[in-house]
Design a protein around this motif. Structure first.
Motif, PDB file in Angstrom:
ATOM      1  N   GLY A  58     -37.395  46.951  28.870  1.00 42.70           N
ATOM      2  CA  GLY A  58     -36.365  47.983  28.817  1.00 42.70           C
ATOM      3  C   GLY A  58     -35.086  47.595  29.544  1.00 42.70           C
ATOM      4  O   GLY A  58     -34.840  46.428  29.832  1.00 42.70           O
ATOM      5  N   LYS A  59     -34.275  48.632  29.822  1.00 41.65           N
ATOM      6  CA  LYS A  59     -33.014  48.402  30.524  1.00 41.65           C
ATOM      7  C   LYS A  59     -32.709  49.598  31.407  1.00 41.65           C
ATOM      8  O   LYS A  59     -33.257  50.690  31.224  1.00 41.65           O
ATOM      9  N   GLY A  60     -31.833  49.376  32.381  1.00 39.62           N
ATOM     10  CA  GLY A  60     -31.516  50.461  33.291  1.00 39.62           C
ATOM     11  C   GLY A  60     -30.323  50.145  34.169  1.00 39.62           C
ATOM     12  O   GLY A  60     -29.626  49.159  33.966  1.00 39.62           O
ATOM     13  N   ILE A  61     -30.136  51.001  35.158  1.00 35.12           N
ATOM     14  CA  ILE A  61     -29.060  50.862  36.135  1.00 35.12           C
ATOM     15  C   ILE A  61     -29.707  50.764  37.520  1.00 35.12           C
ATOM     16  O   ILE A  61     -30.567  51.572  37.857  1.00 35.12           O
ATOM     17  N   VAL A  62     -29.267  49.768  38.295  1.00 39.42           N
ATOM     18  CA  VAL A  62     -29.721  49.637  39.679  1.00 39.42           C
ATOM     19  C   VAL A  62     -28.501  49.799  40.575  1.00 39.42           C
ATOM     20  O   VAL A  62     -27.455  49.193  40.327  1.00 39.42           O
ATOM     21  N   GLU A  63     -28.636  50.642  41.586  1.00 39.81           N
ATOM     22  CA  GLU A  63     -27.589  50.820  42.583  1.00 39.81           C
ATOM     23  C   GLU A  63     -28.151  50.396  43.934  1.00 39.81           C
ATOM     24  O   GLU A  63     -29.223  50.849  44.327  1.00 39.81           O
ATOM     25  N   GLY A  65     -26.702  50.096  47.816  1.00 46.31           N
ATOM     26  CA  GLY A  65     -25.533  50.397  48.634  1.00 46.31           C
ATOM     27  C   GLY A  65     -24.441  50.963  47.752  1.00 46.31           C
ATOM     28  O   GLY A  65     -24.671  51.913  47.009  1.00 46.31           O
ATOM     29  N   ASP A  66     -23.244  50.353  47.776  1.00 50.09           N
ATOM     30  CA  ASP A  66     -22.118  50.786  46.951  1.00 50.09           C
ATOM     31  C   ASP A  66     -22.007  50.011  45.642  1.00 50.09           C
ATOM     32  O   ASP A  66     -21.076  50.226  44.875  1.00 50.09           O
ATOM     33  N   GLU A  67     -22.949  49.093  45.385  1.00 52.89           N
ATOM     34  CA  GLU A  67     -22.888  48.269  44.181  1.00 52.89           C
ATOM     35  C   GLU A  67     -23.771  48.852  43.082  1.00 52.89           C
ATOM     36  O   GLU A  67     -24.797  49.475  43.348  1.00 52.89           O
ATOM     37  N   ARG A  68     -23.357  48.622  41.836  1.00 55.73           N
ATOM     38  CA  ARG A  68     -24.081  49.143  40.672  1.00 55.73           C
ATOM     39  C   ARG A  68     -24.102  48.056  39.603  1.00 55.73           C
ATOM     40  O   ARG A  68     -23.091  47.395  39.366  1.00 55.73           O
ATOM     41  N   ALA A  69     -25.266  47.866  38.962  1.00 66.87           N
ATOM     42  CA  ALA A  69     -25.375  46.851  37.913  1.00 66.87           C
ATOM     43  C   ALA A  69     -26.312  47.332  36.811  1.00 66.87           C
ATOM     44  O   ALA A  69     -27.299  48.025  37.076  1.00 66.87           O
ATOM     45  N   GLU A  70     -25.983  46.944  35.584  1.00 67.02           N
ATOM     46  CA  GLU A  70     -26.889  47.161  34.456  1.00 67.02           C
ATOM     47  C   GLU A  70     -27.897  46.025  34.466  1.00 67.02           C
ATOM     48  O   GLU A  70     -27.536  44.868  34.701  1.00 67.02           O
ATOM     49  N   VAL A  71     -29.156  46.351  34.241  1.00 64.11           N
ATOM     50  CA  VAL A  71     -30.211  45.344  34.217  1.00 64.11           C
ATOM     51  C   VAL A  71     -31.025  45.489  32.945  1.00 64.11           C
ATOM     52  O   VAL A  71     -31.049  46.551  32.333  1.00 64.11           O
ATOM     53  N   LYS A  72     -31.683  44.407  32.559  1.00 64.13           N
ATOM     54  CA  LYS A  72     -32.547  44.419  31.378  1.00 64.13           C
ATOM     55  C   LYS A  72     -33.687  43.445  31.611  1.00 64.13           C
ATOM     56  O   LYS A  72     -33.745  42.789  32.661  1.00 64.13           O
ATOM     57  N   LYS A  73     -34.578  43.340  30.632  1.00 62.46           N
ATOM     58  CA  LYS A  73     -35.718  42.434  30.727  1.00 62.46           C
ATOM     59  C   LYS A  73     -35.264  41.068  31.223  1.00 62.46           C
ATOM     60  O   LYS A  73     -34.300  40.500  30.724  1.00 62.46           O
ATOM     61  N   GLY A  74     -35.934  40.563  32.262  1.00 61.63           N
ATOM     62  CA  GLY A  74     -35.613  39.268  32.826  1.00 61.63           C
ATOM     63  C   GLY A  74     -34.681  39.318  34.024  1.00 61.63           C
ATOM     64  O   GLY A  74     -34.464  38.305  34.672  1.00 61.63           O
ATOM     65  N   SER A  75     -34.134  40.504  34.342  1.00 61.95           N
ATOM     66  CA  SER A  75     -33.227  40.637  35.493  1.00 61.95           C
ATOM     67  C   SER A  75     -34.021  40.721  36.789  1.00 61.95           C
ATOM     68  O   SER A  75     -35.063  41.379  36.857  1.00 61.95           O
ATOM     69  N   LEU A  76     -33.492  40.063  37.833  1.00 60.74           N
ATOM     70  CA  LEU A  76     -34.059  40.126  39.175  1.00 60.74           C
ATOM     71  C   LEU A  76     -32.981  40.655  40.110  1.00 60.74           C
ATOM     72  O   LEU A  76     -31.852  40.178  40.078  1.00 60.74           O
ATOM     73  N   VAL A  77     -33.324  41.644  40.931  1.00 57.20           N
ATOM     74  CA  VAL A  77     -32.368  42.257  41.852  1.00 57.20           C
ATOM     75  C   VAL A  77     -32.947  42.221  43.263  1.00 57.20           C
ATOM     76  O   VAL A  77     -34.102  42.601  43.474  1.00 57.20           O
ATOM     77  N   TYR A  78     -32.137  41.800  44.210  1.00 58.52           N
ATOM     78  CA  TYR A  78     -32.530  41.780  45.617  1.00 58.52           C
ATOM     79  C   TYR A  78     -32.152  43.109  46.266  1.00 58.52           C
ATOM     80  O   TYR A  78     -31.034  43.596  46.102  1.00 58.52           O
ATOM     81  N   LEU A  79     -33.094  43.688  47.007  1.00 59.21           N
ATOM     82  CA  LEU A  79     -32.880  44.946  47.718  1.00 59.21           C
ATOM     83  C   LEU A  79     -33.037  44.681  49.214  1.00 59.21           C
ATOM     84  O   LEU A  79     -34.156  44.581  49.713  1.00 59.21           O
ATOM     85  N   LYS A  81     -33.399  45.181  53.172  1.00 55.60           N
ATOM     86  CA  LYS A  81     -34.038  46.252  53.944  1.00 55.60           C
ATOM     87  C   LYS A  81     -32.974  47.207  54.498  1.00 55.60           C
ATOM     88  O   LYS A  81     -31.848  46.804  54.793  1.00 55.60           O
ATOM     89  N   ASP A  82     -33.351  48.463  54.585  1.00 51.70           N
ATOM     90  CA  ASP A  82     -32.530  49.528  55.160  1.00 51.70           C
ATOM     91  C   ASP A  82     -31.270  49.860  54.366  1.00 51.70           C
ATOM     92  O   ASP A  82     -30.435  50.626  54.844  1.00 51.70           O
ATOM     93  N   VAL A  83     -31.087  49.306  53.169  1.00 50.32           N
ATOM     94  CA  VAL A  83     -29.930  49.636  52.335  1.00 50.32           C
ATOM     95  C   VAL A  83     -30.396  50.590  51.227  1.00 50.32           C
ATOM     96  O   VAL A  83     -31.294  50.245  50.454  1.00 50.32           O
ATOM     97  N   PRO A  84     -29.813  51.786  51.132  1.00 46.98           N
ATOM     98  CA  PRO A  84     -30.230  52.743  50.102  1.00 46.98           C
ATOM     99  C   PRO A  84     -30.054  52.166  48.691  1.00 46.98           C
ATOM    100  O   PRO A  84     -29.065  51.480  48.415  1.00 46.98           O
ATOM    101  N   HIS A  85     -31.021  52.455  47.834  1.00 48.17           N
ATOM    102  CA  HIS A  85     -30.975  51.978  46.457  1.00 48.17           C
ATOM    103  C   HIS A  85     -31.668  52.971  45.528  1.00 48.17           C
ATOM    104  O   HIS A  85     -32.418  53.838  45.973  1.00 48.17           O
ATOM    105  N   THR A  86     -31.385  52.815  44.240  1.00 45.91           N
ATOM    106  CA  THR A  86     -32.024  53.630  43.214  1.00 45.91           C
ATOM    107  C   THR A  86     -32.103  52.823  41.925  1.00 45.91           C
ATOM    108  O   THR A  86     -31.335  51.877  41.729  1.00 45.91           O
TER     109      THR A  86
END
Length: 103
Positions: A58-63, A65-79, A81-86
């Motif tokens: 599938g696909k989605g939106i990752v936020e 801190g103040d950054e936002r990115a569209e992600v899809k199959k195969g995407s890797l996102v670093y989160l 510690k202690d930084v708010p995310h969704t």
């Protein structure tokens, strides 16, 4: 050897009200499989450890801190510690991803 099948992993109760399954819980790492239906999202939160999200379907939106990115199959996102995310499912199909927490 550890072999875990997502379909057999027990669903975990969680504050987000979504399908979360713990696949691995070891001393230094935890791995969760999360499924979001269209329109579902994780509530904005922070974790006390570094983590990664790896999108497997599938696909989605990752936020983070103040950054936002569209992600899809195969995407890797670093989160960090202690930084708010969704994470939210912005597509019309189910979204599935792994959350890998590094303890």
């Amino acid at each position: 050897m550890i072999v875990v099948n997502v379909e057999n992993a027990e669903m975990m109760e969680n504050p987000h009200g979504v399908d979360v399954r713990k696949l691995v819980a070891m001393e230094k790492a935890q791995i969760f499989h999360i499924t979001l239906k269209p329109g579902e999202a994780l509530k904005r939160h922070a974790t006390p450890v570094d983590a990664f999200i790896y999108v497997i379907k599938g696909k989605g939106i990752v936020e983070v801190g103040d950054e936002r990115a569209e992600v899809k199959k195969g995407s890797l996102v670093y989160l960090p510690k202690d930084v708010p995310h969704t994470v939210s499912n912005s597509g019309s199909l189910e979204m599935a991803f792994l959350v890998i927490k590094v303890v």
